[in-house]
Each structure stands twice: as C-alpha cells, then as structure tokens.
Design a protein around this motif. Structure first.
Motif, PDB file in Angstrom:
ATOM      1  N   ASP A 121      30.268  33.783  41.507  1.00 22.78           N
ATOM      2  CA  ASP A 121      29.306  35.063  40.827  1.00 22.78           C
ATOM      3  C   ASP A 121      29.271  36.139  41.782  1.00 22.78           C
ATOM      4  O   ASP A 121      29.405  37.251  41.204  1.00 22.78           O
ATOM      5  N   TYR A 122      29.766  36.090  42.954  1.00 20.72           N
ATOM      6  CA  TYR A 122      29.571  37.456  43.941  1.00 20.72           C
ATOM      7  C   TYR A 122      30.950  37.651  44.398  1.00 20.72           C
ATOM      8  O   TYR A 122      31.109  38.212  45.416  1.00 20.72           O
ATOM      9  N   ALA A 123      31.973  37.031  43.742  1.00 23.60           N
ATOM     10  CA  ALA A 123      33.525  37.162  44.374  1.00 23.60           C
ATOM     11  C   ALA A 123      33.710  38.550  44.527  1.00 23.60           C
ATOM     12  O   ALA A 123      34.551  38.827  45.651  1.00 23.60           O
ATOM     13  N   PRO A 124      33.506  39.762  43.678  1.00 22.13           N
ATOM     14  CA  PRO A 124      33.892  40.854  43.978  1.00 22.13           C
ATOM     15  C   PRO A 124      33.536  41.504  45.084  1.00 22.13           C
ATOM     16  O   PRO A 124      34.220  42.377  45.602  1.00 22.13           O
ATOM     17  N   THR A 125      32.306  41.043  45.834  1.00 20.02           N
ATOM     18  CA  THR A 125      31.803  41.443  47.115  1.00 20.02           C
ATOM     19  C   THR A 125      32.552  40.972  48.128  1.00 20.02           C
ATOM     20  O   THR A 125      32.512  41.368  49.365  1.00 20.02           O
ATOM     21  N   ILE A 126      33.243  39.789  48.074  1.00 23.12           N
ATOM     22  CA  ILE A 126      33.961  38.949  48.940  1.00 23.12           C
ATOM     23  C   ILE A 126      35.437  39.263  49.018  1.00 23.12           C
ATOM     24  O   ILE A 126      36.274  39.283  49.924  1.00 23.12           O
ATOM     25  N   TYR A 127      35.901  39.527  47.910  1.00 24.15           N
ATOM     26  CA  TYR A 127      37.607  39.461  47.670  1.00 24.15           C
ATOM     27  C   TYR A 127      38.009  40.837  47.174  1.00 24.15           C
ATOM     28  O   TYR A 127      37.289  41.760  46.710  1.00 24.15           O
ATOM     29  N   ARG A 128      39.154  40.880  47.329  1.00 23.77           N
ATOM     30  CA  ARG A 128      40.040  42.068  46.719  1.00 23.77           C
ATOM     31  C   ARG A 128      40.796  41.733  45.721  1.00 23.77           C
ATOM     32  O   ARG A 128      41.561  40.588  45.920  1.00 23.77           O
ATOM     33  N   PHE A 129      40.847  42.144  44.590  1.00 22.69           N
ATOM     34  CA  PHE A 129      41.887  41.854  43.402  1.00 22.69           C
ATOM     35  C   PHE A 129      42.882  42.795  43.013  1.00 22.69           C
ATOM     36  O   PHE A 129      42.482  43.807  43.123  1.00 22.69           O
ATOM     37  N   TYR A 130      43.996  42.390  42.618  1.00 23.25           N
ATOM     38  CA  TYR A 130      45.106  43.282  42.355  1.00 23.25           C
ATOM     39  C   TYR A 130      45.613  42.590  40.920  1.00 23.25           C
ATOM     40  O   TYR A 130      46.061  41.264  40.986  1.00 23.25           O
ATOM     41  N   ILE A 131      45.896  43.388  39.867  1.00 24.41           N
ATOM     42  CA  ILE A 131      46.620  42.876  38.617  1.00 24.41           C
ATOM     43  C   ILE A 131      48.136  43.165  39.180  1.00 24.41           C
ATOM     44  O   ILE A 131      48.449  44.284  39.618  1.00 24.41           O
ATOM     45  N   LEU A 132      48.930  42.047  38.607  1.00 28.81           N
ATOM     46  CA  LEU A 132      50.549  41.990  39.068  1.00 28.81           C
ATOM     47  C   LEU A 132      51.005  42.282  37.773  1.00 28.81           C
ATOM     48  O   LEU A 132      51.986  43.219  37.816  1.00 28.81           O
ATOM     49  N   ASP A 133      50.874  41.489  36.762  1.00 27.09           N
ATOM     50  CA  ASP A 133      51.692  41.391  35.447  1.00 27.09           C
ATOM     51  C   ASP A 133      50.904  40.640  34.516  1.00 27.09           C
ATOM     52  O   ASP A 133      50.183  40.063  34.556  1.00 27.09           O
ATOM     53  N   THR A 134      51.595  40.684  33.252  1.00 25.50           N
ATOM     54  CA  THR A 134      51.182  39.691  32.174  1.00 25.50           C
ATOM     55  C   THR A 134      52.348  38.798  31.878  1.00 25.50           C
ATOM     56  O   THR A 134      53.469  39.058  31.890  1.00 25.50           O
ATOM     57  N   VAL A 135      52.141  37.438  31.696  1.00 25.15           N
ATOM     58  CA  VAL A 135      53.005  36.454  31.320  1.00 25.15           C
ATOM     59  C   VAL A 135      52.342  35.463  30.281  1.00 25.15           C
ATOM     60  O   VAL A 135      51.458  35.799  29.775  1.00 25.15           O
ATOM     61  N   LEU A 136      53.363  34.593  29.641  1.00 29.48           N
ATOM     62  CA  LEU A 136      53.105  33.965  28.929  1.00 29.48           C
ATOM     63  C   LEU A 136      53.089  32.358  29.361  1.00 29.48           C
ATOM     64  O   LEU A 136      53.903  32.044  29.947  1.00 29.48           O
ATOM     65  N   LEU A 137      51.718  31.729  29.293  1.00 34.78           N
ATOM     66  CA  LEU A 137      51.525  30.320  29.778  1.00 34.78           C
ATOM     67  C   LEU A 137      51.193  29.606  28.314  1.00 34.78           C
ATOM     68  O   LEU A 137      50.104  29.771  27.973  1.00 34.78           O
ATOM     69  N   MET A 138      52.049  28.378  28.083  1.00 34.25           N
ATOM     70  CA  MET A 138      51.789  27.809  27.096  1.00 34.25           C
ATOM     71  C   MET A 138      51.200  28.682  25.870  1.00 34.25           C
ATOM     72  O   MET A 138      50.296  28.370  25.081  1.00 34.25           O
ATOM     73  N   ASN A 139      52.269  29.630  25.529  1.00 35.08           N
ATOM     74  CA  ASN A 139      52.041  30.407  24.483  1.00 35.08           C
ATOM     75  C   ASN A 139      50.857  31.347  24.526  1.00 35.08           C
ATOM     76  O   ASN A 139      50.434  31.741  23.417  1.00 35.08           O
ATOM     77  N   THR A 140      50.175  31.403  25.750  1.00 35.38           N
ATOM     78  CA  THR A 140      48.856  32.291  25.816  1.00 35.38           C
ATOM     79  C   THR A 140      49.223  33.403  26.647  1.00 35.38           C
ATOM     80  O   THR A 140      49.657  33.176  27.749  1.00 35.38           O
ATOM     81  N   PRO A 141      48.855  34.915  26.329  1.00 34.10           N
ATOM     82  CA  PRO A 141      49.181  35.773  27.076  1.00 34.10           C
ATOM     83  C   PRO A 141      48.308  35.767  28.194  1.00 34.10           C
ATOM     84  O   PRO A 141      46.927  35.492  28.054  1.00 34.10           O
ATOM     85  N   CYS A 142      48.613  35.969  29.392  1.00 37.47           N
ATOM     86  CA  CYS A 142      47.529  35.587  30.644  1.00 37.47           C
ATOM     87  C   CYS A 142      48.267  36.825  31.560  1.00 37.47           C
ATOM     88  O   CYS A 142      49.269  37.493  31.681  1.00 37.47           O
ATOM     89  N   VAL A 143      46.950  37.395  32.243  1.00 43.49           N
ATOM     90  CA  VAL A 143      46.965  38.193  33.324  1.00 43.49           C
ATOM     91  C   VAL A 143      47.149  37.581  34.655  1.00 43.49           C
ATOM     92  O   VAL A 143      46.715  36.711  35.113  1.00 43.49           O
ATOM     93  N   HIS A 144      48.317  38.237  35.320  1.00 46.56           N
ATOM     94  CA  HIS A 144      48.720  37.388  36.814  1.00 46.56           C
ATOM     95  C   HIS A 144      47.922  38.287  37.967  1.00 46.56           C
ATOM     96  O   HIS A 144      48.239  39.472  37.695  1.00 46.56           O
ATOM     97  N   LEU A 145      47.031  37.886  38.478  1.00 51.00           N
ATOM     98  CA  LEU A 145      46.439  38.620  39.805  1.00 51.00           C
ATOM     99  C   LEU A 145      46.546  37.951  41.075  1.00 51.00           C
ATOM    100  O   LEU A 145      46.889  36.898  41.406  1.00 51.00           O
ATOM    101  N   TYR A 146      46.653  38.741  41.882  1.00 49.15           N
ATOM    102  CA  TYR A 146      46.681  38.388  43.414  1.00 49.15           C
ATOM    103  C   TYR A 146      45.166  38.771  43.935  1.00 49.15           C
ATOM    104  O   TYR A 146      44.614  39.869  43.675  1.00 49.15           O
ATOM    105  N   PHE A 147      44.800  37.966  45.113  1.00 51.78           N
ATOM    106  CA  PHE A 147      43.247  37.985  45.526  1.00 51.78           C
ATOM    107  C   PHE A 147      43.726  37.695  46.888  1.00 51.78           C
ATOM    108  O   PHE A 147      44.266  36.846  47.293  1.00 51.78           O
ATOM    109  N   ALA A 148      42.713  38.338  47.727  1.00 54.65           N
ATOM    110  CA  ALA A 148      42.540  37.814  49.200  1.00 54.65           C
ATOM    111  C   ALA A 148      41.230  38.256  49.691  1.00 54.65           C
ATOM    112  O   ALA A 148      40.577  39.074  48.978  1.00 54.65           O
TER     113      ALA A 148
END
Length: 869
Positions: A281-308
């Motif tokens: 619930d409070y992840a945005p205060t703990i993590y940094r998030f970056y959007i990398l790209d969009t891909v298809l997984l099992m015919n579903t469009p998905c956003v691919h993110l990196y976090f640390a």
C-alpha cells in the motif's frame, strides 16, 4: 523489452536448475571443440554493470565476446561472469535504453571490472526513464503502480469465495564451487563417492554438489467467509540422516526460510525477515518505478516495469514486473532479487520468479492463479563469488485448481493452518511416483541414493557424531549419549568447582522410552547431587518429538538459584558461571515428580503434574523464623504440589534440538495458563495454597521498521506461604543479556505473591543505521527494550512473630537484601546494537527504579550471542 529465454540465475548457478536453450548447448559444444582442438588459455571477464549516473546495478544486460556466440546476462545485482578459450580481444555490453559499451580484454587472463553504461540519447516510445531527480509526482510509472495497489483487493486470489488446489513443493540444496582440493580434503576423501553426483554449470564452469532434497505434496483449501485457509499435507520426505537431524525441525526451518510469497501482501516473510512488497500500500514511498516498454503476455497487453528500493540497504526487492494494461491492472508476471547492500545475513543473492494464468471458475468466469513459482537463494559467509556457498531452490507447482466451488465446513475445523496426515512422512516410493507433479532428474534421485550410502558408512557416521557433539554437546556410546558437554565443568560461590557427568539413552536403546541421568559434585560444599528421569511416549512418535503424548517420572537432588529461570540453556552451563556481584544464596532442593504432557496438531497442549519438593538453605541463606518467645531455625520447607497447565500455540514452528525446542518467531500468539495447588499433610507437605499464572507472547512484524516481541505475564498466589514458595522474580546476575529476565535485578532481590509484567523488545532491523553511510556497510541493527514489573505482597505473607513465617534473607552483615514491589513498579530499559559480526548483540541496560537498593547496578553492558539472518 524482450525477456531472455535463458535466465542467468545468480550470475552463475541457473544451469543447475534450468534447462538451457539450444543456444547454450551449442555454446558448450563449440567451446568443447575449441578446447580439444587448440587448448587455448582461458580468458575470463567478471564484474558488475551499473548506471553511470546513479551507480544502480543493471540486471539483464547482455555481455558478449565480440566475434563469438559466447555471452551471458547480468544477474539481478548487475553481476556477470563470462569466459572462453577462443581468441578474443573485445567485450561488448548492451542494454535497452543505454548506449552499448565495448572494452578491450587481455587474451588468456582473468579480468575484473566495473562497467558503467550511459543512457541513450534517443528515447523509445514506451520507455519513461528520465534523467534528473526521481519524483513520484507526475510520474506515469507511479500512477500505474497506484492503480495496481487500488485494485489489489479484487485481483488477489483471496477475493474469491472458495478455491482449492493440489500443491507440490520441491526444495533442493547444493554445495557450490566444489574443487579438487575439497574432494581430496580430510573430511571427504573417505567418502569420495558423494562426488559422483556433482553438476557442472555449463556457462561458468562452477561445480556444485546436490546434497539435500525435500518433497511435499498437499491439498490447499480456502474459504472467504469466515476467512480460513487450510493445508493438508498428504506426503513429505527429506533426504536426511536419521539420528543426527530432526526431520520435523528441519521441515519447519525450511518452511520458515521459504515461506509462501504473496506480492499482494504488504510484507513478505523470507529467511525470517519481512521484505516490503513492490505493490504494498505504501510502495511508492519505498520504491522507485520505471516503465520500460509494453509486451504481450498470453495475448494480454502488459506494461513492463523496473523497480528498486530508494534506500539500497532496506529490505526490499529489485527487479521487473509485468502489469496487465486493462481495467484489472493485475500482476501477470514478476521477477525480483534483493539489492546487494540489503541488511541481510548469510544470503548472498535471492531470486523469485512468479507467473499468473487464468483458471476457469464454477460460474464460467476466470480467476488469475499462480502458474509458476520459483525461489532461488545463494547462502554463504561472504559475497565473494569464488567462495564456497550453499545454493537453495524451491520450485512449487500447482494442479487441479477448482475455483468458487462451495467447500464443506468440516475442512476448516482444525485450529491450525497446516495439518499433517498420519503417515505423511512414511510414504513409499510408489506414492511419490504416482503423486509428484514431475519425475525426479537423475541427479535429484542420486541425492536419495547418496544419503542412503552415507547412512551405512561408518567413517561418515563418526564425522557426524563429531559435528553433533560440537553443536549439541552429546556424543553417542552405543545406546547412550554422554553430555551435554557445556555442563561438565562450572563454578559458583556456594559449590565452588562443580563437576558433572551424565547423559541419556538414544534411539538405539528404545524409540519410545528415554532414560536421563547425571551426577554432580561441589568441591566447596562437598555435596553430591544427582538426577534420574524416565520418559515414556504413548504415541507412535519418539520421545521429545512433537506431538508429545508423554509421561515423565523423575528424582532430582541439586542446587537452585532463586529467581534464575533460564530458557533454552542449562543452569550449570559453564558460561553462566561468570556472574556480577554476590551469588551466595541458593536452595538445596530434593524433588520427586511425575508429569504427563499431551500435544495435538491444533497447537493445544495439556499438562498435569505432581511433585514433592523440599527446600534447604544454601550459602548464606538461613531458614529463621520469629515467634513471640524468640528466634528459631527451620531445617527445610516441604510442599506437595499438584498442577495443571494449558498452552495454545497456533501454527507454532520450532526446531527440536538435543534438549530444547528453539521456536521461530511468527505473527501468531502463544497463550499459557497454569494452576497449582499445594496440599498440606500429604507426603510431608506443610502448606495449603493456590497459584494461578497466565502468559501471552506475541510477535509483530512492522516492515520497514523491523519487528517487535511483546510478553505480558500475571500471577497470583492465594494462601499463606514462606518466601521459598513465593514468586522470586526472574533476575540475572550474569553478563549475558537475557530476553525474559531483569538484567540488573539481583537474585532474591524482589519477591511477590501477585504481579503483572510487560516486556517489549523491538529490533529496527537497521532502519536508521542503513541511512548512515559509514554504518550501513556494517549491517548493524538497532534494538530497544522496555521491561515493567508491578508486584505486591499481602500482609499475611509478610514475616512476623504472629504468623511465624521465615524471615526474609539478609546478607553476611545482617542487612536486608530482599524487598517487595509495593511502592512502584520495577522498570529497566536498554538500547543496543545487534548483528555485530552477524551474531553479537550488545545492550546498554539502565535500571530506572529502586536504584537506592544496596548492592545493585544502576547501569550495565550485557552481551548476547545468536546467529540471525
């Protein structure tokens, strides 16, 4: 970003666990041909890939020798290692969103290097990785994660009304970096056959030896209202060594390390520590998030993110997640590791891979459930990749999903979350061949074969006997174990030098009967002491093994320090001989007792006991009492006591050692209630009384701020009794920090017939030290403790010439040394540093009340030793 088919686990070990792609088989073949044909010297490049601006590690970067097909992928911490015997001169590193980097390499040499990648000047359409200071405001990645958080309640499987499935777990451990020196060393040269089962990593050349395999198959049932989840274990087996390791405790230890990973929870408990979920619930205060790209997984469009984690040393994850780009915003795939600087012991690297897929429900709808669940860990004393370490993996598979089909209430009647079928740990090979979800590989099957061979190998049994003696203090001689060794020698001011020798029978003597004994002699008081006990278990389990259904009969004639109540350690342990202040007050006690204990799978324990105890004064203690016509002396105090106890410990996990059960901290409370009655004129008993006691123990995990352990106790004695039968509060005059004792209270300093106490211990897990550059590398952890004790003594239990009770103890000069807690509570507090050298805790303890009492310490430094993750 295209996900590589071959995931380089831990930068060195995935080949042990995963089937390589055709590409890597060809690499291995080409390498073998070149080695044979040309015999070139080995060229090796190893190091770390980081962002040039932030120094953040860069996982999944491609590393390749130019002009060849030889390469690898950096691990979750940016580490890589690649080698070849071909003629090469340059190495190129590439990563989406960054400029490629080419460096020169020296043919035939080993090179270690840190490679820094610069961000690319051209942005990909889907990539939103901006330079400058990271902010949550107007950040598309954070906005997306917030939508994931907002939809957690409907995407997690617990949103379903019912579900059930069959679960198969396979846990394997291996020794990594097996060398010829190890094979020919003193410990292994006589059991060299174990190396017939080694595995070689086809990418790095590292050799590992699988040595442990655990399989478990169970049925899991869930009901939403009222919420409950139960797991019924149908079969479990470990490739262990009977007589040397506790299978039950080993299973609990493994489950405590590899707990269920549910990223929809705010915190995930692994290796006894709470990690913050990247979608907490409070992840945005703990993590940094970056959007990398969009891909298809099992015919579903998905956003691919990196976090640390924003703070590298916090207990968080770093990695990638794939989020469905539809109205559900559900988690479809996640691959995580831990930052290299995380405040965690013994775990060099960790990787978790999960994937989710649709399962049809009873209403012809669909629900997302786990389809892939893998955890990999590298355990070691050092993060040096050349050092020997233990590789562990847990792979869980799921079958026979049934969703939103009504389940019978009878499945949820057991009070514990996990229930083991009778005979679950004795299933035969046919059961496993029929029920396991996949067949064992030749090397996995070889683990069972290897362990069977070791069990029949006398030199190895001698080695294990030595290891057991080192850690448990017992050494077997036929059907008798001599020990524990740490009690053979000790000393105190009453007995002087104390010599003790004893032991107990083992399974060679009898499975359900155990005899235990010792004899001790004090060279100052010149008294012989002893103990003799017999245990009989009515159930099919071994003595001392859960669940107990056991009768114990014993006789003991020994000394006892009033108020010293130790957990998980013998009172005459040599290390406890060193005490502060004066320790010349003891009882000589003679006890005859019988006790029956019954435990069940629901975590409920009943106990009934009867004991006859006589107390005689030792050291400077005197049993004087006063009447109107003078002062008199009493030789001993006699009592016969009948007692009953009730204990409720739901979902308790522990390791059964040689003498004690060592519990694992969980979120579940433990309740104890005890009642005792003193019976006058029975077997020489002189007193009638009633004693009622209650205790509640609870652990709290409060990530990211560490964890808390709280204990509340209360007791009351009804009746008139002398001070040996009153409550002597738990004191500690050793230099060891004891969690449940009062570390600056003297023995027999306070007595009561009623009390309430609160004990709170909090470990911040390095939350503050992790933010101090000079301290975070040490991985120290801050601890604080507060202990408050309210007590009192009724007028009828205060010695006087009217009641003739024993006078309270005095010192050698006749000064009072025993007091009551009528005026105010006893309070002590401490601050300390834990995890020094990974196992030392040092506390500065301050006594806050009753500081005017003579012979006490207002402040002291105490030390505690315990290995922790």
């Amino acid at each position: 970003m295209k996900t590589p088919q071959y995931f380089h686990h831990l930068g060195k070990t995935v080949a042990m666990y995963a089937k390589p792609s055709l590409r890597y088989w060809l690499i291995a073949l080409v390498a073998a041909i070149h080695v044979t044909a040309f015999g070139q010297a080995l060229t090796e490049v190893r190091g770390r890939i980081v962002d040039a601006k932030t120094d953040e590690p860069m996982p999944y970067a491609t590393v390749k020798f130019d002009g060849t097909n030889l390469g690898t992928i950096s691990d979750i911490n940016g580490n890589f290692r690649v080698q070849t015997q071909e003629n090469v001169s340059t190495l190129t590193v590439t990563h989406i969103g960054y400029q490629s980097l080419t460096v020169k390499v020296t043919q035939g040499k080993k090179t270690e290097i840190t490679l820094r990648l610069e961000e690319s000047g051209t942005d990909l359409k889907e990539v939103v990785v901006k330079s400058g200071k990271y902010r949550n405001k107007n950040n598309p990645a954070v906005e997306l994660i917030q939508k994931v958080i907002d939809n957690k309640s409907r995407n997690r499987k617990e949103a379903l009304d019912f579900y059930q499935f069959e679960k198969y777990e396979k846990v394997q451990f291996a020794i990594n970096n097996v060398t010829d020196k190890m094979r020919n060393g003193f410990l292994f040269r006589k059991i060299n056959f174990i190396f017939d089962n080694v595995d070689t990593n086809r990418v790095t050349g590292d050799v590992n030896l699988p040595f442990f395999l655990r399989e478990k198959i169970s049925d899991v049932y869930y009901r939403k209202i009222p919420q409950a989840q139960k797991e019924y274990i149908r079969g479990e087996r470990n490739s262990t060594l009977p007589g040397y390791l506790d299978n039950q405790g080993l299973s609990s230890s493994i489950e405590n390390i590899y707990q269920e990973v549910d990223f929809y929870k705010n915190a995930i408990n692994l290796v006894t520590m709470d990690f913050i979920s990247p979608i907490a619930d409070y992840a945005p205060t703990i993590y940094r998030f970056y959007i990398l790209d969009t891909v298809l997984l099992m015919n579903t469009p998905c956003v691919h993110l990196y976090f640390a984690p924003r703070q590298k040393s916090d207990l968080g994850f770093m990695g990638y997640m794939w989020v469905a780009l539809d109205s559900s915003y559900s988690l479809r795939k996640i691959e995580v590791g831990i930052p290299r600087d995380a405040n965690l012991n013994w775990v060099n690297e960790m990787q978790i891979n999960q994937e989710f897929n649709w399962v049809k429900t009873a209403e012809a709808d669909s629900a997302l459930m786990l389809s892939k669940d893998e955890i990999f860990m590298d355990f070691g004393f050092t993060k040096n990749s050349d050092a020997r370490s233990f590789l562990g993996r847990k792979i869980t598979s799921y079958q026979n999903y049934r969703v939103n089909e009504i389940l019978s209430d009878t499945l949820f009647r057991t009070k514990v979350n996990q229930f083991r079928d009778v005979g679950a740990d004795t299933r035969d090979d046919q059961f496993w061949a029929t029920n396991r979800h996949d067949t064992l590989s030749a090397r996995e099957q070889g683990i069972y074969t290897m362990v069977d061979s070791l069990n029949n190998h006398k030199p190895f049994r001698r080695i294990m006997g030595g290891v057991r003696f080192l850690f448990e203090g017992y050494t077997p001689v036929g059907g008798f174990d001599i020990g524990p060794a740490n009690t053979f020698y000790s000393f105190n001011q009453v007995e002087g030098f104390r010599a003790r020798l004893g032991g107990r029978t083992n399974l060679k003597f009898h499975k359900r009967i155990m005899l235990e004994t010792y004899a001790a002699y004090g060279f100052k008081d010149e008294k012989l002491k002893g103990y003799l006990a017999a245990y009989y278990n009515f159930g099919s389990a071994q003595t001392l093994r859960f669940p107990l259904n056991q009768l114990k009969l014993w006789y003991q004639d020994d000394v006892r320090i009033p108020g010293q109540n130790l957990s998980f350690i013998q009172e005459d342990n040599f290390l406890l001989s060193f005490k502060r202040g004066v320790n010349d007050k003891m009882y000589y006690t003679r006890t005859i007792g019988a006790e029956y204990i019954n435990e069940n799978q629901d975590g409920i324990t009943y106990s009934f006991s009867a004991r006859n105890i006589s107390y005689r004064p030792g050291g400077i203690l005197k049993f004087d009492y006063e009447l109107r016509d003078g002062l008199f002396y009493q030789e001993q105090v006699n009592t016969t006591e009948l007692s009953a106890g009730f204990r409720y410990a739901p979902n308790e996990k522990f390791y059964q050692g040689a003498t004690y059960r060592t519990p694992f901290l969980t979120k579940y409370p433990i309740f104890n209630v005890d009642y005792a009655i003193g019976v006058r004129n029975f077997l020489g008993s002189e007193y009638n009384y009633h004693r009622v006691s209650a205790k509640i123990f609870k652990g709290f995990f409060v990530a990211p701020f560490g964890w808390t352990v709280a204990t509340v106790e209360a007791s009351r004695i009804f009746g008139q009794v002398p001070y040996p039968l009153l409550i002597a509060h738990r004191a500690n005059q050793t230099y060891a920090y004891q969690l449940e004792s009062y570390n600056l209270m003297n023995f027999l300093e306070f007595i009561s017939d009623k009390y309430v106490s609160i004990n709170v211990n909090h470990n911040f897990g390095g939350f503050f030290f992790n933010r101090v550059p000079l301290l975070k590398k040490l991985k120290w952890r801050e601890v604080v403790t507060a202990k408050v004790l309210w007590g009192g003594l009724d007028a009828r239990n205060r010695p006087s010439s009217e009641n003739g009770l024993l006078l309270f103890p005095v010192d050698a000069d006749g000064n009072n040394i025993t007091y009551t807690l009528d005026e105010k509570p006893y309070v002590e507090a401490s601050v300390g540093i834990a995890n020094i050298f990974k196992f030392v805790r040092i506390d500065l303890v301050r006594r806050l009340t009753y500081t005017e009492n003579p012979g006490i310490s207002k402040m002291g430094v105490r030390m505690r030793f315990k290995l922790e993750f």
